[in-house]
Design an enzyme around this catalytic site. Structure first.
Site, PDB file in Angstrom:
ATOM      1  N   GLY A  82     -24.246 -18.887  -7.645  1.00  0.00           N
ATOM      2  CA  GLY A  82     -23.961 -18.827  -6.220  1.00  0.00           C
ATOM      3  C   GLY A  82     -24.946 -17.861  -5.586  1.00  0.00           C
ATOM      4  O   GLY A  82     -25.579 -18.151  -4.575  1.00  0.00           O
ATOM      5  N   GLY A  83     -25.068 -16.698  -6.207  1.00  0.00           N
ATOM      6  CA  GLY A  83     -26.006 -15.706  -5.703  1.00  0.00           C
ATOM      7  C   GLY A  83     -26.439 -14.774  -6.817  1.00  0.00           C
ATOM      8  O   GLY A  83     -25.730 -14.614  -7.809  1.00  0.00           O
ATOM      9  N   MET A  84     -27.645 -14.204  -6.653  1.00  0.00           N
ATOM     10  CA  MET A  84     -28.146 -13.216  -7.613  1.00  0.00           C
ATOM     11  C   MET A  84     -28.722 -12.065  -6.807  1.00  0.00           C
ATOM     12  O   MET A  84     -29.615 -12.263  -5.970  1.00  0.00           O
ATOM     13  CB  MET A  84     -29.198 -13.867  -8.527  1.00  0.00           C
ATOM     14  CG  MET A  84     -29.846 -12.889  -9.498  1.00  0.00           C
ATOM     15  SD  MET A  84     -28.647 -12.207 -10.670  1.00  0.00           S
ATOM     16  CE  MET A  84     -29.224 -10.517 -10.798  1.00  0.00           C
ATOM     17  N   GLU A  85     -28.199 -10.863  -7.078  1.00  0.00           N
ATOM     18  CA  GLU A  85     -28.430  -9.706  -6.212  1.00  0.00           C
ATOM     19  C   GLU A  85     -29.788  -9.035  -6.398  1.00  0.00           C
ATOM     20  O   GLU A  85     -29.863  -7.802  -6.438  1.00  0.00           O
ATOM     21  CB  GLU A  85     -27.299  -8.704  -6.465  1.00  0.00           C
ATOM     22  CG  GLU A  85     -27.263  -8.054  -7.874  1.00  0.00           C
ATOM     23  CD  GLU A  85     -26.474  -8.836  -8.918  1.00  0.00           C
ATOM     24  OE1 GLU A  85     -26.310 -10.058  -8.767  1.00  0.00           O
ATOM     25  OE2 GLU A  85     -26.015  -8.209  -9.890  1.00  0.00           O
ATOM     26  N   ASN A  86     -30.879  -9.790  -6.531  1.00  0.00           N
ATOM     27  CA  ASN A  86     -32.179  -9.165  -6.704  1.00  0.00           C
ATOM     28  C   ASN A  86     -32.440  -8.231  -5.520  1.00  0.00           C
ATOM     29  O   ASN A  86     -32.329  -8.649  -4.366  1.00  0.00           O
ATOM     30  CB  ASN A  86     -33.245 -10.251  -6.828  1.00  0.00           C
ATOM     31  CG  ASN A  86     -32.995 -11.138  -8.036  1.00  0.00           C
ATOM     32  OD1 ASN A  86     -32.718 -10.640  -9.123  1.00  0.00           O
ATOM     33  ND2 ASN A  86     -33.036 -12.446  -7.835  1.00  0.00           N
ATOM     34  N   HIS A 100     -20.662 -10.449  -1.229  1.00  0.00           N
ATOM     35  CA  HIS A 100     -20.622 -10.035  -2.640  1.00  0.00           C
ATOM     36  C   HIS A 100     -21.991  -9.494  -3.072  1.00  0.00           C
ATOM     37  O   HIS A 100     -22.087  -8.395  -3.619  1.00  0.00           O
ATOM     38  CB  HIS A 100     -20.208 -11.239  -3.504  1.00  0.00           C
ATOM     39  CG  HIS A 100     -20.229 -10.963  -4.974  1.00  0.00           C
ATOM     40  ND1 HIS A 100     -19.082 -10.595  -5.669  1.00  0.00           N
ATOM     41  CD2 HIS A 100     -21.223 -10.984  -5.887  1.00  0.00           C
ATOM     42  CE1 HIS A 100     -19.398 -10.414  -6.935  1.00  0.00           C
ATOM     43  NE2 HIS A 100     -20.691 -10.636  -7.105  1.00  0.00           N
ATOM     44  N   GLU A 101     -23.037 -10.253  -2.804  1.00  0.00           N
ATOM     45  CA  GLU A 101     -24.372  -9.822  -3.258  1.00  0.00           C
ATOM     46  C   GLU A 101     -24.808  -8.552  -2.519  1.00  0.00           C
ATOM     47  O   GLU A 101     -25.424  -7.669  -3.112  1.00  0.00           O
ATOM     48  CB  GLU A 101     -25.404 -10.944  -3.079  1.00  0.00           C
ATOM     49  CG  GLU A 101     -25.048 -12.286  -3.751  1.00  0.00           C
ATOM     50  CD  GLU A 101     -24.596 -12.179  -5.197  1.00  0.00           C
ATOM     51  OE1 GLU A 101     -24.969 -11.216  -5.882  1.00  0.00           O
ATOM     52  OE2 GLU A 101     -23.835 -13.069  -5.642  1.00  0.00           O
ATOM     53  N   HIS A 151     -23.456  -5.545  -4.189  1.00  0.00           N
ATOM     54  CA  HIS A 151     -24.196  -5.090  -5.373  1.00  0.00           C
ATOM     55  C   HIS A 151     -25.272  -4.060  -5.011  1.00  0.00           C
ATOM     56  O   HIS A 151     -25.762  -3.359  -5.899  1.00  0.00           O
ATOM     57  CB  HIS A 151     -24.866  -6.277  -6.066  1.00  0.00           C
ATOM     58  CG  HIS A 151     -23.970  -7.036  -7.009  1.00  0.00           C
ATOM     59  ND1 HIS A 151     -23.288  -6.425  -8.051  1.00  0.00           N
ATOM     60  CD2 HIS A 151     -23.662  -8.357  -7.089  1.00  0.00           C
ATOM     61  CE1 HIS A 151     -22.606  -7.351  -8.722  1.00  0.00           C
ATOM     62  NE2 HIS A 151     -22.801  -8.531  -8.162  1.00  0.00           N
ATOM     63  N   GLU A 169     -19.470  -5.975 -11.732  1.00  0.00           N
ATOM     64  CA  GLU A 169     -18.810  -7.068 -11.013  1.00  0.00           C
ATOM     65  C   GLU A 169     -17.423  -6.702 -10.476  1.00  0.00           C
ATOM     66  O   GLU A 169     -17.037  -7.158  -9.406  1.00  0.00           O
ATOM     67  CB  GLU A 169     -18.749  -8.325 -11.895  1.00  0.00           C
ATOM     68  CG  GLU A 169     -20.123  -8.896 -12.257  1.00  0.00           C
ATOM     69  CD  GLU A 169     -20.967  -9.317 -11.052  1.00  0.00           C
ATOM     70  OE1 GLU A 169     -20.401  -9.505  -9.952  1.00  0.00           O
ATOM     71  OE2 GLU A 169     -22.201  -9.448 -11.228  1.00  0.00           O
ATOM     72  N   ASP A 176     -25.050 -13.410 -22.071  1.00  0.00           N
ATOM     73  CA  ASP A 176     -24.706 -14.467 -21.113  1.00  0.00           C
ATOM     74  C   ASP A 176     -23.599 -15.378 -21.634  1.00  0.00           C
ATOM     75  O   ASP A 176     -22.867 -15.981 -20.849  1.00  0.00           O
ATOM     76  CB  ASP A 176     -25.940 -15.312 -20.770  1.00  0.00           C
ATOM     77  CG  ASP A 176     -26.815 -14.624 -19.731  1.00  0.00           C
ATOM     78  OD1 ASP A 176     -26.255 -13.910 -18.869  1.00  0.00           O
ATOM     79  OD2 ASP A 176     -28.039 -14.792 -19.779  1.00  0.00           O
ATOM     80  N   TYR A 197     -14.858  -9.820 -13.372  1.00  0.00           N
ATOM     81  CA  TYR A 197     -14.742  -9.941 -11.918  1.00  0.00           C
ATOM     82  C   TYR A 197     -13.316  -9.631 -11.457  1.00  0.00           C
ATOM     83  O   TYR A 197     -13.086  -8.700 -10.694  1.00  0.00           O
ATOM     84  CB  TYR A 197     -15.082 -11.375 -11.471  1.00  0.00           C
ATOM     85  CG  TYR A 197     -16.542 -11.725 -11.560  1.00  0.00           C
ATOM     86  CD1 TYR A 197     -17.349 -11.684 -10.441  1.00  0.00           C
ATOM     87  CD2 TYR A 197     -17.119 -12.097 -12.772  1.00  0.00           C
ATOM     88  CE1 TYR A 197     -18.696 -12.011 -10.503  1.00  0.00           C
ATOM     89  CE2 TYR A 197     -18.469 -12.425 -12.850  1.00  0.00           C
ATOM     90  CZ  TYR A 197     -19.247 -12.378 -11.717  1.00  0.00           C
ATOM     91  OH  TYR A 197     -20.577 -12.686 -11.782  1.00  0.00           O
TER      92      TYR A 197
HETATM   93  N1  BES Z   1     -24.886 -11.056 -10.736  1.00  0.00           N
HETATM   94  C1  BES Z   1     -24.086 -12.202 -10.538  1.00  0.00           C
HETATM   95  C2  BES Z   1     -24.700 -13.459 -11.105  1.00  0.00           C
HETATM   96  C3  BES Z   1     -24.985 -13.414 -12.590  1.00  0.00           C
HETATM   97  C4  BES Z   1     -24.077 -12.866 -13.474  1.00  0.00           C
HETATM   98  C5  BES Z   1     -26.152 -13.936 -13.080  1.00  0.00           C
HETATM   99  C6  BES Z   1     -24.357 -12.826 -14.834  1.00  0.00           C
HETATM  100  C7  BES Z   1     -26.435 -13.903 -14.440  1.00  0.00           C
HETATM  101  C8  BES Z   1     -25.532 -13.347 -15.318  1.00  0.00           C
HETATM  102  C9  BES Z   1     -23.798 -12.422  -9.054  1.00  0.00           C
HETATM  103  O1  BES Z   1     -23.624 -11.254  -8.335  1.00  0.00           O
HETATM  104  C10 BES Z   1     -22.480 -13.150  -8.952  1.00  0.00           C
HETATM  105  O2  BES Z   1     -21.506 -12.635  -9.401  1.00  0.00           O
HETATM  106  N2  BES Z   1     -22.498 -14.319  -8.328  1.00  0.00           N
HETATM  107  C11 BES Z   1     -21.308 -15.090  -8.105  1.00  0.00           C
HETATM  108  C12 BES Z   1     -20.849 -14.877  -6.679  1.00  0.00           C
HETATM  109  C13 BES Z   1     -19.370 -14.849  -6.470  1.00  0.00           C
HETATM  110  C14 BES Z   1     -18.590 -13.989  -7.392  1.00  0.00           C
HETATM  111  C15 BES Z   1     -19.054 -14.509  -5.034  1.00  0.00           C
HETATM  112  C16 BES Z   1     -21.646 -16.547  -8.363  1.00  0.00           C
HETATM  113  O3  BES Z   1     -22.822 -16.858  -8.604  1.00  0.00           O
HETATM  114  O4  BES Z   1     -20.762 -17.368  -8.381  1.00  0.00           O
HETATM  115 ZN    ZN Z   2     -21.797 -10.262  -8.752  1.00  0.00          ZN
END
Ligand code: BES
Ligand code: ZN
Length: 641
Positions: A293-297, A320-321, A324, A343, A401, A409
């Site tokens: 959904g998103g990656m907090e780069n 959410h991002e 982070h 998380e 992973d 979460y």
């Molecule tokens: N950092 C995560 C994505 C992630 C986690 C990538 C572990 C690789 C390994 C990101 O912040 C995240 O949690 N994204 C969620 C968003 C949601 C919880 C609002 C997603 O992608 O679903």
């Molecule tokens: Zn996250």
């Protein structure tokens, strides 16, 4: 050139990283010598070659020896078999700028990486400084994703993006691929004409003549937050410190969806958690195969284009991002076993921002959908599964992973909510969060650091031995699998949840009574109310015979939805009820995006339903496999056994 935020002095950086070494941190997912050397800074100089699918160039690492015993002559860096090395050399402080060639060898490590071993000319002493220069080529490793033009929105130009979290960046550049340590970085990326490069960096510059993009990240970050994307990418301003970046065809939609609101999110974040240190906050809308959904780069969150729902209904992912920026990017889990520190705190922060902006009812509703996901996960795995505790032991050889699930979460969110509940005063707890970020910013920590700090911040709680209340022991939260012993009260969401629940109950009756159903008007419902309604139906599926067809007919808003969260629930209902009329829609959904959290559960549901859905799953996967991220491909393959 974009200007950055407050510059960290070298002394601050050094102190920050010395601090973390006090508590000896274990990370089974790295084979690097991060305990013996410190990376002060590294520079990447890369050329992007789309024809060969290669990143070619040089990495320069500025290192200091921080411990000589038991490893001062060997420098070990995490890497991956998809990376090849041409030459390695070293320049140490004593030899007046002379580069000496170094022998290098590759050692096997795990299924997700190997080790680049460099033998230095002589053993290093603590305090020695050296510069290591590595000429290398990265190809198509798990962290470096090359897309054909057909896999992009524009369909004309190829696209490249990297994804570091958790341990994938070792296939992008050799590094200490552990979140235990941080460094600054810079990069010069030469791209073909007509392409744009963007990175998670505070400072950007473009040499138009050579088409080289220059980047610098002024703050120390862990390796997993270094990110690059190259493609036909354009941008538009959506706030005083924010732009959206997309392929040209999505720019208008992205601008419309987020114009003006990003700044509101950042302002509330700053009010609650302290200064936003990263300078800019930009969003990059990725091609549809992006697995998250998103990656907090930092400075540049990568997001799925699914967020362009047209009604701002999926902004919680952006919030959410953004959260982070404090929890994860400033205060970082020192190893992936404490992922809940990233998380769980971020879920809490996200819902604090959401409460300020959208109110407590809406936020409770969103949190209830999160709780439903945790329930589903624990039902699937059994509550006492070892992954269902906050502190996970990541065994040697296990890819972090592969341990990904809802527990860090949502159980993490419950634990942070419990810590707030013990304090009993929201303002005091918010002040604690600010103090926590300030204490540990630019550092990497484990759960014990967090809890020690909490107890020292609230001595009155410590005096009462609050960490040992039977059934709610901190130790139990961290180390015992199971359903959270404390659940925050979400009843403020009842005004929004009850109507959805009532409607679900009507649909669950064996004999459908359409009159009361028709009397309920869903047109003004929030997206998450419909999600909540669908989750209730999903929980109880299969529904009585014929109900699904009626549901599809009654609510085109659901059965023909464009919103990915709704489609995700709807296609699962379609599968669980074997509603063949909508199998096309199921197929379209899997073709249209490659998000891991959607793709894997949908294939799992198809695999466990019938011969027909199994066959369909195999057909769809055969047609879409190439579009999926390698990790996602592997997770789906594991289902098909
Ligand atoms: N950092 C995560 C994505 C992630 C986690 C990538 C572990 C690789 C390994 C990101 O912040 C995240 O949690 N994204 C969620 C968003 C949601 C919880 C609002 C997603 O992608 O679903
Ligand atoms: Zn996250």
């Amino acid at each position: 050139m974009r200007s950055g935020a407050t510059r960290l002095t070298v002394r601050d950086t050094v102190m920050a990283s010395e601090d973390v070494l006090e508590r000896s941190v274990d990370d089974a997912a790295t084979s690097s010598s991060f305990r013996h050397f410190r990376v002060r800074h590294f520079h990447l100089e890369l050329r992007v070659d789309f024809e060969r699918r290669q990143l070619q160039g040089r990495e320069v690492l500025e290192l200091s020896c921080v411990r000589s015993e038991g490893g001062g002559q060997e420098l070990r860096l995490d890497t991956h078999p998809s990376v090849s090395f041409h030459s390695v050399s070293v320049q140490s402080g004593d030899r007046e700028g002379q580069l000496q060639p170094l022998c290098h060898k590759i050692q096997p490590f795990t299924s997700y990486g190997c080790t680049l071993v460099l033998t230095l000319p002589r053993p290093c002493q603590t305090g020695d400084q050296l510069q290591v220069v590595i000429d290398y080529t990265a190809t198509d490793g798990p962290g470096v994703v090359w897309l054909d033009p057909e896999q992009t929105a524009g369909k004309v130009k190829p696209y490249l993006f990297t994804q570091g979290q958790a341990v994938l960046n070792r296939s992008f550049f050799p590094c200490f691929d552990t979140p235990a340590v941080k460094s600054t970085y810079s990069a010069s990326i030469k791209v073909p004409k007509g392409f744009t490069a963007v990175m998670s960096a505070t400072d950007w510059d473009h040499d138009e003549k050579e088409n080289i993009f220059h980047f610098k990240m002024q703050h120390p970050i862990p390796s997993y937050l270094v990110a690059l994307a190259v493609g036909d990418i354009v941008s538009a301003e959506v706030g005083p410190r924010s732009r959206v970046w997309t392929e040209p065809s999505l720019l208008e939609a992205a601008k419309e969806e987020y114009d003006g609101v990003i700044e509101d999110f950042l302002k509330v974040g700053e009010k609650l958690f302290g200064p936003y240190v990263w300078g800019r906050y930009d969003l990059l809308f990725m091609p549809p195969s992006f697995p998250f959904g998103g990656m907090e780069n930092p400075c540049l969150t990568f997001v799925t284009p699914c967020l362009l729902a047209g009604d701002r209904s999926l902004a919680d992912v952006i919030i959410h991002e953004i959260s982070h920026s404090w929890f994860g990017n400033l205060v970082t889990n020192a190893n992936w076993g404490d992922f809940w520190l990233n998380e769980g705190f971020t879920m809490y922060a996200q819902r604090r921002i959401s409460t300020e902006l959208y109110g407590v009812a809406y936020t409770c509703l969103e949190a209830a959908t999160g709780r439903a996901l945790l329930r589903q996960h624990m039902d699937n795995t059994g509550e006492d599964h070892p992954l269902n505790k906050l502190k996970v032991k990541i065994e040697p050889g296990i890819d972090p992973d592969d341990t990904y699930n809802e527990t860090p979460y949502e159980k993490g969110y419950c634990f942070v909510s419990y810590l707030a509940h013990l304090v009993g005063d929201q303002d005091k707890f918010d002040a604690f969060l600010r103090a926590y970020v300030d204490r540990f910013k630019f550092q990497s920590i484990v759960a014990e650091d967090t809890l020690d700090f909490y107890l020292s911040y609230f001595p009155e709680l410590k005096e009462k031995n609050i960490e040992k209340i039977p059934g709610f022991e901190f130790d139990c939260w961290l180390n015992t699998p199971g359903w959270p012993p404390y659940l925050p009260d979400l009843s403020s969401g009842d005004t929004l949840m009850k109507p959805a629940e009532n409607l679900a109950n009507l649909w669950l009756a064996a004999d459908l009574n359409m009159d009361p159903i028709k009397a309920i008007d869903m047109s003004s419902w929030k997206t998450y109310q419909i999600v909540y309604f669908l989750d209730k139906l999903l929980e109880k599926s299969p529904l009585p015979q014929g109900h699904t067809a009626k549901l599809a007919e009654m609510y085109p808003k659901i059965s023909k939805a464009k919103n990915a969260e709704l489609r995700f629930r709807w296609v699962q209902i379609v599968i669980k009820n074997h509603y063949e009329d909508a199998f096309d829609e199921l197929q379209n959904f899997l073709h249209s995006q490659g998000k891991q959290k959607y793709t894997v559960p949908v294939y799992r549901a198809m695999w466990s339903k019938s011969e027909k859905t199994r066959k369909l799953a195999q057909e769809i996967f055969a047609a879409t496999e190439k579009q999926l991220h390698k990790n996602v491909q592997n997770y789906v393959k594991k289902i098909f056994v």
